[in-house]
Enzyme design. Sequence first.
Site, mmCIF file in Angstrom:
data_model
loop_
_atom_site.group_PDB
_atom_site.id
_atom_site.type_symbol
_atom_site.label_atom_id
_atom_site.label_comp_id
_atom_site.label_asym_id
_atom_site.label_seq_id
_atom_site.Cartn_x
_atom_site.Cartn_y
_atom_site.Cartn_z
ATOM 1 N N HIS A 209 -4.729 -8.418 -5.378
ATOM 2 C CA HIS A 209 -5.908 -7.685 -5.834
ATOM 3 C C HIS A 209 -6.019 -6.310 -5.170
ATOM 4 O O HIS A 209 -6.828 -5.475 -5.583
ATOM 5 C CB HIS A 209 -7.170 -8.512 -5.539
ATOM 6 C CG HIS A 209 -8.278 -8.282 -6.520
ATOM 7 N ND1 HIS A 209 -8.250 -7.275 -7.471
ATOM 8 C CD2 HIS A 209 -9.456 -8.939 -6.715
ATOM 9 C CE1 HIS A 209 -9.351 -7.311 -8.192
ATOM 10 N NE2 HIS A 209 -10.103 -8.310 -7.758
ATOM 11 N N ASP B 177 -6.104 -4.723 -10.466
ATOM 12 C CA ASP B 177 -7.508 -5.038 -10.744
ATOM 13 C C ASP B 177 -7.599 -6.227 -11.699
ATOM 14 O O ASP B 177 -6.624 -6.576 -12.376
ATOM 15 C CB ASP B 177 -8.216 -3.830 -11.357
ATOM 16 C CG ASP B 177 -8.357 -2.685 -10.354
ATOM 17 O OD1 ASP B 177 -8.439 -2.975 -9.147
ATOM 18 O OD2 ASP B 177 -8.363 -1.516 -10.792
#
Length: 501
Positions: free
Chosen positions: A472, A476
């Site tokens: 992450h 995204d």
Amino acid sequence: MSVEVRVPTLGESVTEATVATWFKKPGDAVAVDEMLCELETDKVTVEVPSPAAGTLGEIVAAEGETVGVDALLATLSEGKGAAAAPKGKDKAPAVADPVDANAADAVDVMVPTLGESVTEATVSTWFKKVGDTVAQDEMLCELETDKVSVEVPSPAAGVLSEILAAEGSTVEASAKLAVIGGAVAADASSDAQAPSSQGNGGKDVSNAPSAEKLMADKGLSADQVQGTGRDGRIMKEDVMKAAAAPAPAATAPAPPAQTPRAPVAASDEAREERVKMTRLRQTIARRLKDAQNTAAILTTYNEVDMTEVMALRNEYKDLFLKKHGVKLGFMSFFTKACVHALREVPEVNAEIDGQEIVYKNFIHMGIAAGTPQGLVVPVIRDVDGMSFADIEKAIAEKGARARDGKLSMAEMQGGTFTISNGGVYGSLMSSPILNPPQSGILGMHKIQERPMAIGGQVVIRPMMYLALSYDHRIVDGKGAVTFLVRVKEALEDPRRLLMDL
């Protein structure tokens, strides 16, 4: 003229290796490209050939030492003729007390290749005992290290005069394992073969390494096992059969616990079996935890209707096999679908390097494969330019090499994205862990018929859950979901792959 023998390029992000085995000793005449030694890095063994014909002079990096890229391993005198063997400064002083009378001809057996940043190994099995005559390059013992079991061949023909590291002991990278006394030339190997077979119950064959390891674990000797392999070779199954009969007493006493644990009743403890973690399992545990500690791992899920892929595969599988000589499986469809999705969401194919994001304008696909030794991830390079047939051939070839433990270091490095198929083991849903420094891994699962609502009606469809674990920090949620949706769309309508939609 002196020629330097240096550590070759070890691969992407690999900065050091361990000298596993020297197959030559100072004073030996060598031919150009003849193998001098083996190095071990992360997962595989790297062979170092001689850069020229001549005589091996000084060995600078002894067996078990950790060396960096381009480090000096040895010196070589070009030309013909062998310099005096006693010139080996590394070897002669260390073998002053062998059983054999020819102390000057004694050769040390050092710890072989252990891998990048690995400083110790465990002696798994000795295939020879003190007093056995051995041939040059004949396997002496096996060590457990990071990713593989490392076999240690004899550096010379002679008599195994001393074993310094017993089975089960932990040895450092610079440790000496044994001494070969009365070392003779390689042409004496024919005389050495007959006595050496006594370690295999009198048979002139080598037992399966897995069988030798299991015999060591169970406390069995070769004469206690009836071999069913070719020419009486002992196989792993033979050892298991022998251990199930009279042998349990050998493993009944459980060693004392090394770390505190819950109290165990004496009756239960007698029925336990305590086995030390292999180097492979220790490394897997460490690297998986490192991945969790380093990357911000998040997983997103989706499901795919496999109806169209299965129909297309069934329609063309016979013609595909006839033309290309390889079966048409599901992996090529998933690989193609991932390539299609990675082009649209390139950050899933990228990696973080310090404070920079490295975008890859190529796709090297890692295909996770379970082997008897543990999980490995062979890499198919430039998969984005390959056809279905090319992908299936590459997967089949690398899968076979992985199971046989023959993958080279280069074949397991440089991947930019990984596919893991837990469905072959029956997994219905899981969250795969990243293979650093990659930023994404796709988990495939079991195909299972489920009732689905389609067009206002309930129909039975072959469904598979998909899981994308991603970093992450660089990917995204929108990019991860988009990637997985594109994979789903490509599999549910394979024609989109042909039209690049």
